[in-house]
Design a protein around this motif. Structure first.
Motif, PDB file in Angstrom:
ATOM      1  N   SER A   3       0.842  -1.197   0.000  1.00 27.17           N
ATOM      2  CA  SER A   3       0.000   0.000   0.000  1.00 27.17           C
ATOM      3  C   SER A   3       0.872   1.241   0.000  1.00 27.17           C
ATOM      4  N   SER A   4       0.306   2.380  -0.418  1.00 25.74           N
ATOM      5  CA  SER A   4       1.062   3.627  -0.440  1.00 25.74           C
ATOM      6  C   SER A   4       1.415   4.076   0.969  1.00 25.74           C
ATOM      7  N   GLU A   5       0.674   3.583   1.986  1.00 19.70           N
ATOM      8  CA  GLU A   5       0.970   3.936   3.365  1.00 19.70           C
ATOM      9  C   GLU A   5       2.357   3.430   3.770  1.00 19.70           C
ATOM     10  N   THR A   6       2.765   2.306   3.224  1.00 20.21           N
ATOM     11  CA  THR A   6       4.080   1.756   3.509  1.00 20.21           C
ATOM     12  C   THR A   6       5.174   2.713   3.049  1.00 20.21           C
ATOM     13  N   TYR A   7       4.916   3.437   1.978  1.00 24.37           N
ATOM     14  CA  TYR A   7       5.896   4.353   1.397  1.00 24.37           C
ATOM     15  C   TYR A   7       5.444   5.794   1.557  1.00 24.37           C
ATOM     16  N   GLU A   8       4.890   6.120   2.705  1.00 28.45           N
ATOM     17  CA  GLU A   8       4.353   7.464   2.938  1.00 28.45           C
ATOM     18  C   GLU A   8       5.430   8.543   2.820  1.00 28.45           C
ATOM     19  N   PHE A   9       6.696   8.189   3.089  1.00 29.51           N
ATOM     20  CA  PHE A   9       7.774   9.174   2.993  1.00 29.51           C
ATOM     21  C   PHE A   9       7.911   9.744   1.582  1.00 29.51           C
ATOM     22  N   LEU A  10       7.390   9.047   0.573  1.00 28.49           N
ATOM     23  CA  LEU A  10       7.468   9.551  -0.795  1.00 28.49           C
ATOM     24  C   LEU A  10       6.593  10.783  -1.014  1.00 28.49           C
ATOM     25  N   PHE A  11       5.615  10.995  -0.126  1.00 34.83           N
ATOM     26  CA  PHE A  11       4.677  12.106  -0.280  1.00 34.83           C
ATOM     27  C   PHE A  11       4.990  13.274   0.648  1.00 34.83           C
ATOM     28  N   VAL A  12       6.088  13.207   1.383  1.00 34.12           N
ATOM     29  CA  VAL A  12       6.463  14.261   2.321  1.00 34.12           C
ATOM     30  C   VAL A  12       6.936  15.495   1.562  1.00 34.12           C
ATOM     31  N   LYS A  13       6.565  16.666   2.100  1.00 36.60           N
ATOM     32  CA  LYS A  13       6.981  17.947   1.530  1.00 36.60           C
ATOM     33  C   LYS A  13       7.571  18.811   2.640  1.00 36.60           C
ATOM     34  N   PRO A  14       8.415  19.787   2.287  1.00 35.45           N
ATOM     35  CA  PRO A  14       8.925  20.703   3.311  1.00 35.45           C
ATOM     36  C   PRO A  14       7.753  21.379   4.043  1.00 35.45           C
ATOM     37  N   GLY A  15       7.876  21.461   5.362  1.00 36.45           N
ATOM     38  CA  GLY A  15       6.835  22.053   6.194  1.00 36.45           C
ATOM     39  C   GLY A  15       5.931  21.033   6.857  1.00 36.45           C
ATOM     40  N   ASP A  16       5.937  19.799   6.369  1.00 35.35           N
ATOM     41  CA  ASP A  16       5.108  18.743   6.961  1.00 35.35           C
ATOM     42  C   ASP A  16       5.624  18.377   8.350  1.00 35.35           C
ATOM     43  N   HIS A  17       4.694  18.003   9.233  1.00 34.66           N
ATOM     44  CA  HIS A  17       5.040  17.441  10.538  1.00 34.66           C
ATOM     45  C   HIS A  17       4.889  15.928  10.410  1.00 34.66           C
ATOM     46  N   VAL A  18       5.925  15.194  10.814  1.00 33.73           N
ATOM     47  CA  VAL A  18       5.939  13.746  10.616  1.00 33.73           C
ATOM     48  C   VAL A  18       6.360  13.021  11.893  1.00 33.73           C
ATOM     49  N   VAL A  19       5.925  11.754  11.996  1.00 36.10           N
ATOM     50  CA  VAL A  19       6.389  10.863  13.059  1.00 36.10           C
ATOM     51  C   VAL A  19       7.602  10.123  12.526  1.00 36.10           C
ATOM     52  N   ILE A  20       8.680  10.118  13.313  1.00 33.12           N
ATOM     53  CA  ILE A  20       9.942   9.519  12.891  1.00 33.12           C
ATOM     54  C   ILE A  20      10.317   8.406  13.868  1.00 33.12           C
ATOM     55  N   LYS A  21      10.666   7.269  13.316  1.00 35.65           N
ATOM     56  CA  LYS A  21      11.126   6.155  14.148  1.00 35.65           C
ATOM     57  C   LYS A  21      12.616   6.333  14.392  1.00 35.65           C
ATOM     58  N   ASN A  22      13.020   6.279  15.661  1.00 32.54           N
ATOM     59  CA  ASN A  22      14.419   6.409  16.011  1.00 32.54           C
ATOM     60  C   ASN A  22      15.207   5.284  15.344  1.00 32.54           C
ATOM     61  N   GLU A  23      16.332   5.603  14.725  1.00 40.03           N
ATOM     62  CA  GLU A  23      17.124   4.608  14.015  1.00 40.03           C
ATOM     63  C   GLU A  23      17.865   3.664  14.949  1.00 40.03           C
ATOM     64  N   LYS A  24      18.063   4.031  16.198  1.00 37.70           N
ATOM     65  CA  LYS A  24      18.759   3.175  17.166  1.00 37.70           C
ATOM     66  C   LYS A  24      17.760   2.170  17.743  1.00 37.70           C
ATOM     67  N   PRO A  25      18.196   0.983  18.104  1.00 34.71           N
ATOM     68  CA  PRO A  25      17.283  -0.008  18.680  1.00 34.71           C
ATOM     69  C   PRO A  25      16.755   0.439  20.039  1.00 34.71           C
ATOM     70  N   PRO A  26      15.563  -0.054  20.452  1.00 36.87           N
ATOM     71  CA  PRO A  26      15.008   0.298  21.757  1.00 36.87           C
ATOM     72  C   PRO A  26      15.989  -0.032  22.873  1.00 36.87           C
ATOM     73  N   GLY A  27      15.982   0.798  23.906  1.00 39.53           N
ATOM     74  CA  GLY A  27      16.897   0.610  25.020  1.00 39.53           C
ATOM     75  C   GLY A  27      18.216   1.323  24.816  1.00 39.53           C
ATOM     76  N   ASN A  28      18.503   1.736  23.605  1.00 36.26           N
ATOM     77  CA  ASN A  28      19.723   2.472  23.293  1.00 36.26           C
ATOM     78  C   ASN A  28      19.308   3.809  22.695  1.00 36.26           C
ATOM     79  N   THR A  29      18.781   4.702  23.542  1.00 35.45           N
ATOM     80  CA  THR A  29      18.269   5.974  23.043  1.00 35.45           C
ATOM     81  C   THR A  29      19.406   6.863  22.586  1.00 35.45           C
ATOM     82  N   GLN A  30      19.130   7.648  21.576  1.00 36.16           N
ATOM     83  CA  GLN A  30      20.106   8.552  20.989  1.00 36.16           C
ATOM     84  C   GLN A  30      19.784   9.954  21.485  1.00 36.16           C
ATOM     85  N   ASN A  31      20.677  10.547  22.253  1.00 39.31           N
ATOM     86  CA  ASN A  31      20.466  11.886  22.817  1.00 39.31           C
ATOM     87  C   ASN A  31      19.153  11.966  23.590  1.00 39.31           C
TER      88      ASN A  31
END
Length: 84
Positions: A3-31
């Motif tokens: 589904s297009s929801e899987t690739y939602e990042f393709l529809f992002v534009k400057p100014g959009d507010h987005v939810v971002i998944k932290n790239e580090k694994p859980p338990g190892n928080t970055q900053n």
């Protein structure tokens, strides 16, 4: 077919507010970041093969104002689109 929801990042534009998944694994928080956080897209950076397909985003963390560059596929969902 995905589904297009899987690739939602393709529809992002400057100014959009987005939810971002932290790239580090859980338990190892970055900053001190949680597993998910919210950012506002500042700019979109295209790939080498297709400059119109976003591979990186410059994002402002809405909690602390930090500006970072993230991989496009870490964007989970668009919360609010940019006002034109």
């Amino acid at each position: 077919m995905a589904s297009s929801e899987t690739y939602e990042f393709l529809f992002v534009k400057p100014g959009d507010h987005v939810v971002i998944k932290n790239e580090k694994p859980p338990g190892n928080t970055q900053n001190g970041r949680q597993e998910y956080w919210i950012g506002q897209i500042i700019s979109c950076i295209g790939g080498a093969r297709n400059p119109n397909s976003w591979t990186l985003f410059q994002v402002a963390d809405i909690d602390n104002g930090e500006i970072i560059i993230i991989n496009a596929d870490t964007v989970e969902r668009i919360l609010k689109t940019a006002e034109n």
